[in-house]
Design a protein around this motif. Sequence first.
Motif, PDB file in Angstrom:
ATOM      1  N   MET A   1       6.982   7.832 -13.891  1.00  0.00           N
ATOM      2  CA  MET A   1       6.486   7.849 -12.465  1.00  0.00           C
ATOM      3  C   MET A   1       6.907   6.441 -12.068  1.00  0.00           C
ATOM      4  O   MET A   1       6.681   5.429 -12.562  1.00  0.00           O
ATOM      5  N   GLU A   2       7.382   6.566 -10.819  1.00  0.00           N
ATOM      6  CA  GLU A   2       7.777   5.353  -9.894  1.00  0.00           C
ATOM      7  C   GLU A   2       6.608   5.036  -9.124  1.00  0.00           C
ATOM      8  O   GLU A   2       5.904   5.840  -8.311  1.00  0.00           O
ATOM      9  N   ALA A   3       6.484   3.636  -8.874  1.00  0.00           N
ATOM     10  CA  ALA A   3       5.244   3.210  -7.908  1.00  0.00           C
ATOM     11  C   ALA A   3       5.654   1.820  -7.077  1.00  0.00           C
ATOM     12  O   ALA A   3       6.598   1.091  -7.772  1.00  0.00           O
ATOM     13  N   VAL A   4       5.352   2.176  -5.898  1.00  0.00           N
ATOM     14  CA  VAL A   4       5.545   0.765  -5.006  1.00  0.00           C
ATOM     15  C   VAL A   4       4.266   0.324  -4.790  1.00  0.00           C
ATOM     16  O   VAL A   4       3.497   0.717  -4.494  1.00  0.00           O
ATOM     17  N   LEU A   5       4.323  -1.035  -5.217  1.00  0.00           N
ATOM     18  CA  LEU A   5       3.029  -1.953  -5.193  1.00  0.00           C
ATOM     19  C   LEU A   5       3.258  -2.927  -4.142  1.00  0.00           C
ATOM     20  O   LEU A   5       4.352  -3.523  -4.161  1.00  0.00           O
ATOM     21  N   SER A   6       2.083  -3.187  -3.478  1.00  0.00           N
ATOM     22  CA  SER A   6       2.081  -4.283  -2.600  1.00  0.00           C
ATOM     23  C   SER A   6       1.435  -5.470  -2.998  1.00  0.00           C
ATOM     24  O   SER A   6       0.082  -4.964  -3.467  1.00  0.00           O
ATOM     25  N   ILE A   7       1.493  -6.594  -3.238  1.00  0.00           N
ATOM     26  CA  ILE A   7       0.739  -7.816  -3.826  1.00  0.00           C
ATOM     27  C   ILE A   7       0.574  -8.840  -2.677  1.00  0.00           C
ATOM     28  O   ILE A   7       1.464  -8.998  -1.944  1.00  0.00           O
ATOM     29  N   GLY A   8      -0.578  -9.235  -2.893  1.00  0.00           N
ATOM     30  CA  GLY A   8      -0.988 -10.484  -1.991  1.00  0.00           C
ATOM     31  C   GLY A   8      -2.088 -11.226  -2.249  1.00  0.00           C
ATOM     32  O   GLY A   8      -2.985 -10.934  -3.239  1.00  0.00           O
ATOM     33  N   SER A   9      -2.106 -12.479  -1.750  1.00  0.00           N
ATOM     34  CA  SER A   9      -3.045 -13.359  -2.152  1.00  0.00           C
ATOM     35  C   SER A   9      -3.315 -14.645  -0.993  1.00  0.00           C
ATOM     36  O   SER A   9      -2.018 -14.842  -0.376  1.00  0.00           O
ATOM     37  N   ASN A  10      -4.228 -15.044  -0.681  1.00  0.00           N
ATOM     38  CA  ASN A  10      -4.554 -16.058   0.305  1.00  0.00           C
ATOM     39  C   ASN A  10      -5.574 -17.120  -0.263  1.00  0.00           C
ATOM     40  O   ASN A  10      -6.046 -17.867   0.655  1.00  0.00           O
ATOM     41  N   MET A  11      -5.671 -17.182  -1.717  1.00  0.00           N
ATOM     42  CA  MET A  11      -6.751 -18.159  -2.236  1.00  0.00           C
ATOM     43  C   MET A  11      -5.954 -18.734  -3.437  1.00  0.00           C
ATOM     44  O   MET A  11      -5.329 -18.119  -3.983  1.00  0.00           O
ATOM     45  N   ALA A  12      -6.656 -19.995  -3.709  1.00  0.00           N
ATOM     46  CA  ALA A  12      -5.931 -20.433  -5.056  1.00  0.00           C
ATOM     47  C   ALA A  12      -4.664 -20.792  -5.188  1.00  0.00           C
ATOM     48  O   ALA A  12      -3.999 -20.892  -4.033  1.00  0.00           O
ATOM     49  N   ASP A  13      -4.056 -20.621  -6.162  1.00  0.00           N
ATOM     50  CA  ASP A  13      -2.495 -20.547  -6.232  1.00  0.00           C
ATOM     51  C   ASP A  13      -1.885 -19.484  -6.100  1.00  0.00           C
ATOM     52  O   ASP A  13      -1.404 -18.631  -6.843  1.00  0.00           O
ATOM     53  N   ARG A  14      -1.785 -19.270  -4.580  1.00  0.00           N
ATOM     54  CA  ARG A  14      -1.273 -17.824  -4.252  1.00  0.00           C
ATOM     55  C   ARG A  14      -0.055 -17.487  -5.027  1.00  0.00           C
ATOM     56  O   ARG A  14       0.220 -16.365  -5.446  1.00  0.00           O
ATOM     57  N   GLN A  15       1.106 -18.317  -5.274  1.00  0.00           N
ATOM     58  CA  GLN A  15       2.386 -17.883  -5.824  1.00  0.00           C
ATOM     59  C   GLN A  15       2.111 -17.524  -7.384  1.00  0.00           C
ATOM     60  O   GLN A  15       2.617 -16.691  -7.838  1.00  0.00           O
ATOM     61  N   ALA A  16       1.308 -18.303  -7.985  1.00  0.00           N
ATOM     62  CA  ALA A  16       1.059 -18.097  -9.319  1.00  0.00           C
ATOM     63  C   ALA A  16       0.375 -16.764  -9.448  1.00  0.00           C
ATOM     64  O   ALA A  16       0.732 -16.189 -10.688  1.00  0.00           O
ATOM     65  N   LEU A  91      -6.539 -12.075  -5.111  1.00  0.00           N
ATOM     66  CA  LEU A  91      -5.223 -11.195  -5.264  1.00  0.00           C
ATOM     67  C   LEU A  91      -5.693  -9.703  -4.826  1.00  0.00           C
ATOM     68  O   LEU A  91      -6.714  -9.161  -5.106  1.00  0.00           O
ATOM     69  N   ASP A  92      -4.525  -9.034  -4.101  1.00  0.00           N
ATOM     70  CA  ASP A  92      -4.479  -7.669  -3.997  1.00  0.00           C
ATOM     71  C   ASP A  92      -3.340  -7.109  -4.767  1.00  0.00           C
ATOM     72  O   ASP A  92      -2.183  -7.518  -4.705  1.00  0.00           O
ATOM     73  N   VAL A  93      -3.737  -5.954  -5.262  1.00  0.00           N
ATOM     74  CA  VAL A  93      -2.719  -5.226  -5.886  1.00  0.00           C
ATOM     75  C   VAL A  93      -2.721  -3.782  -5.353  1.00  0.00           C
ATOM     76  O   VAL A  93      -3.755  -3.082  -6.035  1.00  0.00           O
ATOM     77  N   ASP A  94      -2.012  -3.312  -4.313  1.00  0.00           N
ATOM     78  CA  ASP A  94      -2.262  -1.968  -3.844  1.00  0.00           C
ATOM     79  C   ASP A  94      -1.105  -1.040  -4.122  1.00  0.00           C
ATOM     80  O   ASP A  94       0.237  -1.482  -4.027  1.00  0.00           O
ATOM     81  N   ILE A  95      -1.651   0.059  -4.607  1.00  0.00           N
ATOM     82  CA  ILE A  95      -0.446   1.170  -4.706  1.00  0.00           C
ATOM     83  C   ILE A  95      -0.200   1.689  -3.325  1.00  0.00           C
ATOM     84  O   ILE A  95      -0.912   2.327  -2.492  1.00  0.00           O
ATOM     85  N   ILE A  96       1.103   1.576  -2.855  1.00  0.00           N
ATOM     86  CA  ILE A  96       1.504   2.179  -1.728  1.00  0.00           C
ATOM     87  C   ILE A  96       2.175   3.702  -1.694  1.00  0.00           C
ATOM     88  O   ILE A  96       1.783   4.286  -0.836  1.00  0.00           O
ATOM     89  N   GLN A  97       2.672   3.728  -2.679  1.00  0.00           N
ATOM     90  CA  GLN A  97       3.534   5.061  -2.872  1.00  0.00           C
ATOM     91  C   GLN A  97       3.672   5.291  -4.358  1.00  0.00           C
ATOM     92  O   GLN A  97       3.914   4.521  -5.212  1.00  0.00           O
ATOM     93  N   ILE A  98       3.468   6.505  -4.853  1.00  0.00           N
ATOM     94  CA  ILE A  98       3.918   6.953  -6.346  1.00  0.00           C
ATOM     95  C   ILE A  98       4.834   8.196  -6.123  1.00  0.00           C
ATOM     96  O   ILE A  98       4.623   8.928  -5.358  1.00  0.00           O
ATOM     97  N   ARG A  99       5.857   8.152  -6.662  1.00  0.00           N
ATOM     98  CA  ARG A  99       6.981   9.313  -7.070  1.00  0.00           C
ATOM     99  C   ARG A  99       6.955   9.768  -8.438  1.00  0.00           C
ATOM    100  O   ARG A  99       6.898   8.882  -9.210  1.00  0.00           O
ATOM    101  N   ARG A 100       7.141  10.987  -8.229  1.00  0.00           N
ATOM    102  CA  ARG A 100       7.459  11.671  -9.626  1.00  0.00           C
ATOM    103  C   ARG A 100       8.803  12.564  -9.663  1.00  0.00           C
ATOM    104  O   ARG A 100       8.499  13.258  -8.603  1.00  0.00           O
TER     105      ARG A 100
END
Length: 161
Positions: A1-16, A91-100
């Motif tokens: 299964m393939e998934a597209v994930l969107s990740i985001g952060s605006n607190m702490a060490d965002r890039q880490a 941290l946000d880890v959102d599932i945008i799309q899943i493909r099977r």
Amino acid sequence: MEAVLSIGSNMADRQALLDGVIEHFAEAEQLRAASRTYATPPWGVTDQEDFLNATLLVEVPDEPLELLRRCQALENAAHRVRERRWGPRTLDVDIIQIRRDGHELLSEDPTLTLPHPWAHARAFVLIPWAEIEPEAQLRGQPIAELIAALPDDDVQAVTPP
């Protein structure tokens, strides 16, 4: 299964925090592509720091709800607190799309709505996604067309940091 994930952060060490998600899937040999990191203004509630966002393409053996729990575990490990909708977050880890088998999965289940109900309207999701999958489609519409339909200000606000 393939998934597209969107990740985001605006607190702490965002890039880490974003790098930790990328490493999680890379170490499991499930990361197929990762966009650059983009700086984006907050969406919804604007009295907070800018976000760093990226989009990942992963191939996982998980079923959709298992992947959701996995994404939530990554958020919990980053001490994600949901104090207010669209508020600051580690941290946000959102599932945008899943493909099977190349077919987009659709779900109206309130636990996991697929595709993500707001993805089509969010430049911070679509622009990084277009970087790693320029021919991708969301509900049968090319993401390039979805980006072209967004307000210019939204598109121009998504920039490499």
